[in-house]
Scaffold this motif. Structure first.
Motif, PDB file in Angstrom:
ATOM      1  N   GLU A 123      32.255  75.171  14.816  1.00 14.52           N
ATOM      2  CA  GLU A 123      32.402  73.868  14.020  1.00 14.52           C
ATOM      3  C   GLU A 123      32.686  74.653  12.559  1.00 14.52           C
ATOM      4  O   GLU A 123      33.437  73.723  11.969  1.00 14.52           O
ATOM      5  N   SER A 124      31.905  75.588  12.198  1.00 15.70           N
ATOM      6  CA  SER A 124      32.390  75.895  10.829  1.00 15.70           C
ATOM      7  C   SER A 124      34.037  76.144  10.655  1.00 15.70           C
ATOM      8  O   SER A 124      34.603  75.651   9.598  1.00 15.70           O
ATOM      9  N   ASN A 125      34.618  76.734  11.429  1.00 11.12           N
ATOM     10  CA  ASN A 125      36.201  77.202  11.558  1.00 11.12           C
ATOM     11  C   ASN A 125      36.775  75.716  11.610  1.00 11.12           C
ATOM     12  O   ASN A 125      37.668  75.490  10.645  1.00 11.12           O
ATOM     13  N   ASN A 126      36.258  74.960  12.622  1.00 12.90           N
ATOM     14  CA  ASN A 126      37.170  73.454  12.641  1.00 12.90           C
ATOM     15  C   ASN A 126      36.810  72.743  11.248  1.00 12.90           C
ATOM     16  O   ASN A 126      37.720  71.810  10.815  1.00 12.90           O
ATOM     17  N   LEU A 127      35.870  72.718  10.621  1.00  9.34           N
ATOM     18  CA  LEU A 127      35.309  71.934   9.400  1.00  9.34           C
ATOM     19  C   LEU A 127      36.389  72.563   8.250  1.00  9.34           C
ATOM     20  O   LEU A 127      36.711  71.678   7.481  1.00  9.34           O
ATOM     21  N   VAL A 128      36.968  73.634   8.299  1.00  7.41           N
ATOM     22  CA  VAL A 128      37.700  74.205   7.613  1.00  7.41           C
ATOM     23  C   VAL A 128      39.333  73.560   7.968  1.00  7.41           C
ATOM     24  O   VAL A 128      39.808  72.920   7.016  1.00  7.41           O
ATOM     25  N   SER A 149      38.600  78.847  18.161  1.00  2.00           N
ATOM     26  CA  SER A 149      38.298  77.823  17.285  1.00  2.00           C
ATOM     27  C   SER A 149      38.885  78.065  15.838  1.00  2.00           C
ATOM     28  O   SER A 149      38.713  77.369  14.717  1.00  2.00           O
ATOM     29  N   ASN A 150      39.591  79.249  15.767  1.00  2.57           N
ATOM     30  CA  ASN A 150      40.455  79.586  14.768  1.00  2.57           C
ATOM     31  C   ASN A 150      41.678  79.845  14.871  1.00  2.57           C
ATOM     32  O   ASN A 150      42.443  80.333  14.128  1.00  2.57           O
ATOM     33  N   HIS A 151      42.241  79.643  15.940  1.00  2.00           N
ATOM     34  CA  HIS A 151      43.673  79.669  16.346  1.00  2.00           C
ATOM     35  C   HIS A 151      44.124  78.536  17.176  1.00  2.00           C
ATOM     36  O   HIS A 151      45.154  77.662  16.390  1.00  2.00           O
ATOM     37  N   THR A 152      43.704  78.144  18.174  1.00  4.71           N
ATOM     38  CA  THR A 152      44.068  76.961  19.027  1.00  4.71           C
ATOM     39  C   THR A 152      44.035  75.599  17.923  1.00  4.71           C
ATOM     40  O   THR A 152      44.493  74.673  17.743  1.00  4.71           O
ATOM     41  N   VAL A 195      45.339  81.715   4.553  1.00  2.00           N
ATOM     42  CA  VAL A 195      45.374  82.938   5.528  1.00  2.00           C
ATOM     43  C   VAL A 195      44.053  82.727   6.130  1.00  2.00           C
ATOM     44  O   VAL A 195      42.914  82.592   5.682  1.00  2.00           O
ATOM     45  N   GLY A 196      44.256  82.764   7.701  1.00  2.00           N
ATOM     46  CA  GLY A 196      42.885  82.799   8.557  1.00  2.00           C
ATOM     47  C   GLY A 196      42.853  84.116   9.343  1.00  2.00           C
ATOM     48  O   GLY A 196      43.745  84.568  10.097  1.00  2.00           O
ATOM     49  N   ILE A 197      41.869  84.990   9.384  1.00  2.00           N
ATOM     50  CA  ILE A 197      41.776  86.222  10.020  1.00  2.00           C
ATOM     51  C   ILE A 197      40.237  86.279  10.628  1.00  2.00           C
ATOM     52  O   ILE A 197      39.347  85.319  10.258  1.00  2.00           O
ATOM     53  N   THR A 198      40.123  87.102  11.594  1.00  2.00           N
ATOM     54  CA  THR A 198      38.792  87.548  12.193  1.00  2.00           C
ATOM     55  C   THR A 198      38.309  88.863  11.664  1.00  2.00           C
ATOM     56  O   THR A 198      38.837  89.710  11.593  1.00  2.00           O
ATOM     57  N   HIS A 199      37.174  88.482  10.899  1.00  2.00           N
ATOM     58  CA  HIS A 199      36.655  90.038  10.264  1.00  2.00           C
ATOM     59  C   HIS A 199      36.881  91.099  11.336  1.00  2.00           C
ATOM     60  O   HIS A 199      37.186  92.068  11.160  1.00  2.00           O
ATOM     61  N   ASP A 227      36.783  84.626   9.771  1.00  2.00           N
ATOM     62  CA  ASP A 227      35.795  84.284  10.684  1.00  2.00           C
ATOM     63  C   ASP A 227      34.954  85.296  11.062  1.00  2.00           C
ATOM     64  O   ASP A 227      35.441  86.534  11.461  1.00  2.00           O
ATOM     65  N   GLY A 228      33.576  85.197  10.715  1.00  2.00           N
ATOM     66  CA  GLY A 228      32.661  86.130  10.733  1.00  2.00           C
ATOM     67  C   GLY A 228      31.745  86.119  11.935  1.00  2.00           C
ATOM     68  O   GLY A 228      30.806  86.715  11.980  1.00  2.00           O
ATOM     69  N   ALA A 229      32.108  85.328  13.070  1.00  2.00           N
ATOM     70  CA  ALA A 229      31.221  85.468  14.254  1.00  2.00           C
ATOM     71  C   ALA A 229      30.766  86.728  14.632  1.00  2.00           C
ATOM     72  O   ALA A 229      29.601  87.007  15.258  1.00  2.00           O
TER      73      ALA A 229
END
Ligand SMILES: Cc1ncc(COP(=O)(O)O)c(C=O)c1O
Length: 420
Positions: A123-128, A149-152, A195-199, A227-229
């Motif tokens: 949800e957090s990623n999609n809100l962004v 959630s941060n790619h698709t 810019v979107g990355i996964t930590h 993305d800090g999941a």
């Protein structure tokens, strides 16, 4: 408690099957482990969880057990509000929610005015990705190894709103932080808006140089989503130092909180650049939460539990938790690396990983192996199917022990040699 009370309690407790006769909540943790090898002290930390003693849960990257203080708070707060649903009684839950926001802010080293309590990282990623105004001609630059959630999510919204998604490839093995700093530096153009990355990636546990990538982007006026999941609750994250615009996490992973709570950090400077996606009743009381967190009726007892989970981690010590999980992962890596036929996808360099470790167990079918590990050896893990670095994923956390790691290594060695 008499028998009638107990019957009522059981009826109430679909969500709390651990409330069996004789059950007692563990006493609060009295002292934090003084050193990483202090096994007696770590055993006391383990006793703050309710999973059976013989079960080694090596699956933090997927779903963590909630700590007992979190479960106890969830139970007590739910019971309290169900017994006395008056507005007067419920008012204290609104205050408790704000306390959790303060705890989240302290945990991430930012301010409560920058914290939104969500349902999860998805949800957090999609809100962004829904909340930033982007149009044809704009670009979103992503590392190519992200959760859907941060790619698709970005790809689908690109179709809808007309912007484009550009990817920075993520080769295996991890090519080193400098590689990514240079690759992102080259890939940012005047069209790049985000810019979107996964930590820390969930696939093979590659750790990204988030602070450096955020700095590069900031210097060029580009927003950043980290993305800090897989880092929230594992790595001693300091957002004041990393300085992303947005950072997301889930309570039910490494933070050992309740299911279906999460966090979205929105940097004060980025707040005017994002729209809320949901407008409803019952927002938060401070900062961005006043406009961004009006999600309607929430499970406030779960938010109380989230705060308790963070309090336990703070009591144990966040640097100690990270160190413990990393040491267990190094022990695991070294053990698995000695098994003929095992190919480890995760970096051999501890600086390029944390506590997510994936490997291919020779020619064994990963799903059958995982089932045997659970059934016979009492080891919980995750599998990775498909063509992209398939196999088994272990993700140890601070409640695991060196003995459990050795048991996992011995079991894998046995099955790789003898078959499943
Ligand atoms: C990197 C990453 N991002 C996002 C998510 C989604 O988390 P959740 O299911 O809690 O929303 C996951 C889940 O595994 C993940 O690993």
């Amino acid at each position: 408690m008499n028998r009638r009370d107990f019957g009522r309690l059981l009826a109430l407790s679909g969500a709390v099957p651990f409330l069996t006769p004789g059950f007692e909540w563990p006493a609060p943790l009295d002292a934090a482990p003084a050193a990483s090898g202090d096994e007696a002290a770590w055993a006391k930390v383990r006793a703050q969880f309710l999973m059976p003693d013989d079960l080694a849960v090596l699956n933090a990257a997927n779903l963590c057990p909630s700590s007992a203080p979190a479960l106890e708070a969830l139970y007590n707060a739910t019971r309290d509000v169900d017994r006395d649903p008056s507005m007067d009684n419920r008012a204290k839950l609104g205050e408790a929610r704000e306390r959790t926001r303060e705890q989240l802010a302290a945990f991430l080293r930012v301010t409560p005015e920058e914290i939104v309590i969500t349902r999860n990282t998805s949800e957090s990623n999609n809100l962004v990705s829904t909340g930033i105004d982007l149009k044809a001609g704009d670009e979103v630059l992503l590392s190519s190894d992200n959760h859907p959630s941060n790619h698709t999510a970005w790809q689908q919204k690109a179709k809808r709103f007309g912007f484009s998604v550009v990817e920075v490839p993520t080769p295996n093995p991890h090519p080193g932080p400098e590689h990514y700093i240079e690759a992102f530096g080259r890939a940012i153009t005047p069209r790049t808006k985000v810019v979107g990355i996964t930590h820390l990636t969930s696939t093979v546990g590659d750790l990204f140089p988030a602070k450096e990538i955020c700095r590069l982007a900031r210097e060029r006026g580009v927003l950043t989503l980290v993305d800090g999941a897989q880092s929230f609750g594992l790595i001693d994250v300091d957002l004041a130092d990393m300085q992303p615009d947005f950072y997301s996490g889930s309570a039910h992973k490494w933070a050992c909180g309740p299911k279906e709570n999460g966090v979205l950090y929105i940097n004060r400077a980025a707040q005017p650049k994002i729209w809320a996606s949901i407008y409803s009743a019952y927002p938060g009381r401070v900062g961005i939460s006043k406009t961004f967190e009006g999600f309607g009726q929430r499970d406030e007892p779960a938010m109380v539990a989230f705060g308790e989970a963070l309090a336990l981690q703070t009591r144990v010590g966040r640097p100690a938790i990270e160190q413990r999980a990393r040491e267990l992962t190094t022990r695991l890596y070294d053990g698995l690396a000695r098994i003929d036929g095992v190919a480890i996808w995760t970096s051999r360099d501890p600086a390029r990983r944390a506590a997510v470790l994936s490997f291919q167990p020779g020619t064994l079918d990963a799903r059958r192996l995982a089932a045997a590990l659970y059934r016979t050896d009492r080891i919980a893990c995750a599998t990775r199917g498909g063509q992209d670095r398939p196999g088994i994923r272990f993700s140890p956390h601070f409640y695991n022990t060196p003995a459990e790691i050795d048991r996992a290594v011995a079991a894998v060695k046995h099955y790789v040699a003898a078959g499943v």
